[in-house]
Scaffold this motif. Structure first.
Motif, PDB file in Angstrom:
ATOM      1  N   ASN F  37       0.711  -1.392  -0.104  1.00  0.00           N
ATOM      2  CA  ASN F  37      -0.154   0.009   0.006  1.00  0.00           C
ATOM      3  C   ASN F  37       1.030   1.329   0.005  1.00  0.00           C
ATOM      4  OD1 ASN F  37       0.596  -0.909   2.548  1.00  0.00           O
ATOM      5  ND2 ASN F  37      -1.200  -0.151   3.680  1.00  0.00           N
TER       6      ASN F  37
ATOM      7  N   ASN G  37      -1.693  -5.277   2.763  1.00  0.00           N
ATOM      8  CA  ASN G  37      -2.538  -4.803   3.889  1.00  0.00           C
ATOM      9  C   ASN G  37      -3.883  -5.569   4.107  1.00  0.00           C
ATOM     10  OD1 ASN G  37      -3.214  -3.815   1.317  1.00  0.00           O
ATOM     11  ND2 ASN G  37      -4.144  -1.817   2.166  1.00  0.00           N
TER      12      ASN G  37
ATOM     13  N   THR H  70       1.496  -5.725   7.774  1.00  0.00           N
ATOM     14  CA  THR H  70       1.223  -5.049   6.831  1.00  0.00           C
ATOM     15  C   THR H  70       2.733  -5.262   6.014  1.00  0.00           C
ATOM     16  OG1 THR H  70      -0.435  -3.339   7.256  1.00  0.00           O
ATOM     17  CG2 THR H  70       0.957  -2.960   5.137  1.00  0.00           C
TER      18      THR H  70
END
Lengths: 76, 76, 76, 76, 76, 76, 76, 76
Positions: F37, G37, H70
């Motif tokens: 991300n 994510n 993440t």
């Protein structure tokens, strides 16, 4: 009936113009400027899922100064 | 009294100019550049909710080079 | 009149029970399970900002199996 | 002097107890429940960066019912 | 074989053109406009990790009107 | 010594140029394009917090085609 | 035909068990652990929107150790 | 060589124990508590992509008190 809420992040200062533009779209039941992590919220109700997709894709996402949209489809 | 914190993401390199601009707005009590997932934080205090909305919508969100704002209204 | 939309992320599988619980709260005008990055959306309308805060803080956020809430206060 | 804002997401309904707990921590200058995408905001001011880290890591993050924290270190 | 899903946020109204463009890229197995917090989803399958990186970096991210991409590499 | 990791989201296709630009900045210890991300990750080490802020604010955030930065200050 | 992608964040270490569980659900066409994510991605195809909602609400969201789901409904 | 950065959100107050645990994992090159929107950052380097996936899936994600991860896979 199919319902969705669409949250908009827009160009700064464009909230008023976008809210006015959204009000002219058929099947839009609610629209309001908001404070939080989005700028505008819209509620749309259509008779079927195809119409709902059409309004989001062809009308709301084509409004000037809209930067991004987040859609919540209702589970009803 | 109504209080809100507003976090700003801005154009890269514009932090200094925006902080300077925000300092000239009445009812802004604090403003600082920050490191994290936002670029600037502002604290606003007004006598009522209408004034608070007005400052955010008409002043802070109209500042040049502000890309997006996230508002936290205080529960007081 | 003060209006807010509250988006809820809840324990998996608890949507139905929470929607039913929310429907019994005064001043809740809409509630629906949704698909997207939140699980439930609620619309609340109150006569003033104090009542609105009270409903969010003391009623909605105290519902069982609600994990987090994101509030969008309407601009008017 | 070093300053940071810390945003907290907490267990639902725990805002009041956490705000009360935070108020007893030295160097906490502001704390408020908020509506938006976080539940509580805190402002901390310390004489140096080591003290600031210590307060966040050893005091705020150890408070009961705090689920996660997001820190914004001030640029000066 | 290496697989990844890539979610795209794009300029408003550009979904159709981007979906058409993505369909012409070798090793793209699926592409669809979506409603939610992304606008388009793509599935790519390659014989090795280098090819996968190459497609994402040199082809998908270079498409006109793509604003940002989020990549999920499969664990297979 | 003060350390921070900075994640960058950049204009599509600009990763290579930004990575090359970042490599020329003193005190940058690591820089890499990434999938996930964010688009690029940077590690910076300075002798004190003032230098660290200076590099982020005056050098990294001023690089061409950088859209936004997210900073993680190390707790060391 | 209605299609959706569902991204899951799950309890740490539960990816394998959830992927195995999802594979037994009718109309699930793809499921994979992912890095990024989110932890798992699922693709579901149903004959109509009601079935799709049913699978997400009654099956996927009821799987043990699923913490949250993010749904992307396909535009067609 | 394959490299990834993994950001962790953990139970409050568990940073120290997790950092200590991560240091004992082979191929972990860096680990640090951080302030921002994550709690810990880790850098892993492996000889191939399978080893990298194995470390993330079987070691890091199985650490006690890790809530979510993440992953940013490096582009080379």
């Amino acid at each position: 009936m199919e319902t969705a809420y669409i949250m908009i992040n827009c160009e700064m200062g464009a909230e008023g113009a976008i809210v006015d533009g959204v009000k002219t779209i058929d099947d839009v039941k609610e629209v309001s400027g908001v404070f939080g992590n989005y700028d505008i919220i819209i509620k749309v109700e259509c008779s079927d899922i195809e119409d709902l997709r059409d309004i989001i894709t062809r009308k709301i996402r084509h409004l000037d100064q809209v930067k991004c949209t987040t859609t919540l489809m209702c589970a009803n």
